[in-house]
Design an enzyme around this catalytic site. Sequence first.
Site, short mmCIF file in Angstrom:
data_model
loop_
_atom_site.label_atom_id
_atom_site.label_comp_id
_atom_site.label_asym_id
_atom_site.label_seq_id
_atom_site.Cartn_x
_atom_site.Cartn_y
_atom_site.Cartn_z
N ASP A 123 0.89 -1.17 0.00
CA ASP A 123 0.00 0.00 0.00
C ASP A 123 0.92 1.22 0.00
OD1 ASP A 123 -2.33 1.64 0.33
OD2 ASP A 123 -1.99 1.73 2.48
N SER A 124 0.32 2.39 -0.09
CA SER A 124 1.13 3.61 0.02
C SER A 124 1.54 3.84 1.48
CB SER A 124 0.31 4.80 -0.46
OG SER A 124 -0.84 4.93 0.35
N TYR A 176 -1.07 8.11 -2.80
CA TYR A 176 -1.29 7.67 -4.18
C TYR A 176 -2.56 8.31 -4.75
CZ TYR A 176 2.14 3.75 -4.09
OH TYR A 176 3.26 2.97 -4.05
N CYS A 210 -4.33 -1.75 -1.46
CA CYS A 210 -4.54 -0.33 -1.76
C CYS A 210 -5.57 -0.24 -2.88
CB CYS A 210 -3.21 0.28 -2.20
SG CYS A 210 -3.34 1.99 -2.74
N THR A 246 -6.47 2.34 -4.50
CA THR A 246 -6.00 3.25 -5.55
C THR A 246 -5.10 2.49 -6.53
OG1 THR A 246 -6.05 4.96 -3.85
CG2 THR A 246 -4.97 5.51 -5.91
N GLU A 296 -2.66 8.86 7.91
CA GLU A 296 -1.24 8.53 7.79
C GLU A 296 -0.42 9.33 8.81
OE1 GLU A 296 -0.27 6.17 5.64
OE2 GLU A 296 1.89 6.35 5.89
N CYS A 310 -10.96 2.84 0.80
CA CYS A 310 -9.54 3.16 0.95
C CYS A 310 -9.13 2.44 2.23
CB CYS A 310 -9.35 4.67 1.10
SG CYS A 310 -7.68 5.15 1.63
N THR A 311 -8.04 1.69 2.16
CA THR A 311 -7.70 0.85 3.32
C THR A 311 -7.33 1.68 4.55
OG1 THR A 311 -5.48 0.63 2.35
CG2 THR A 311 -7.04 -1.17 1.99
N HIS A 312 -6.94 2.94 4.34
CA HIS A 312 -6.69 3.81 5.48
C HIS A 312 -7.96 4.00 6.33
CE1 HIS A 312 -2.93 4.84 3.48
NE2 HIS A 312 -2.59 5.64 4.47
N1 DGL Z 1 -4.72 3.20 1.19
C1 DGL Z 1 -4.86 3.60 -0.16
C2 DGL Z 1 -6.15 3.09 -0.77
O1 DGL Z 1 -6.69 2.09 -0.33
C3 DGL Z 1 -4.70 5.06 -0.55
C4 DGL Z 1 -4.07 6.08 0.28
C5 DGL Z 1 -3.31 7.11 -0.57
O2 DGL Z 1 -3.94 8.04 -1.11
O3 DGL Z 1 -2.12 6.92 -0.71
O4 DGL Z 1 -6.64 3.62 -1.73
#
Ligand code: DGL
Length: 260
Positions: A10-11, A42, A73, A75, A152, A185-187
Amino acid sequence: MSKKYIGVFDSGIGGMTVVKHLIERLPNENIVFLADTKNMPYGSRTRKQIIEYSLNDLRILNRYDLKALLIACNTADSAARKTLEKQTSVPVLGVIEATARKACSLTENGKIGVIATSATVKSGKYTKALHSLNKDIKVYSLACPELAEMIEAGKTADDLQLMEILENYLNQLKKKQIDTIILGCTHYDVLKEKTEELLPEVHVVSSSVCAIDDLKEVLEKQDLLNDEHDSERICLVTADPEGFKKTAAAILDEIEINLV
Ligand code: DGL
């Protein structure tokens, strides 16, 4: 047989939430997780950049003997999945299709909200995945550009500013009378409980969990599940290991973090 790993990337911290669920579900597996903190977020990059970063992530993970690749991720999944599949011989799993399937199985009124990064929303991949399951589903997608970066940086559901922003996004979807929402988004997995509180009538589906059953199935079919009890977990970051450690500790503290 030599040690084989599930490669995960992931990012940033979103991938850590996936690794947490992965360890809970498949505790015997060897995992190598890469967080591309140098290029995070990302979600505000172009498709071309996201593909480039994802290829580089695979290149780094390939230093280990992989048996599967999990794109943790949304994205990267939305932009680079096909490209990655061409670059590796191991099974590649993304998060979007499995999450869409879960949401589709839960909705009763056929109205599904998706919150995600700008790039994921722009790709239209959630809408496509949901419509391939049921073309009558109404999909309401909302890009939430600030959320991933705030998470993050270590902000959690205790942070008033983050909660205000989240509430504002959720209220926009509430008006559409959705009965299911995808945290695309996994975040956002760290916001799951808060989202459930703010939308008590709505099913909340986190993209950090759903693909793990698919991964288990793929490994089972190929007889690749690890039955040894000596699992190794590796976490690599491309920048700022100290900062990452602080945020990661709130999610999973049993894993050592090293700079690539
Ligand atoms: N965790 C990432 C996702 O699931 C994106 C976070 C980012 O923008 O880097 O899309």
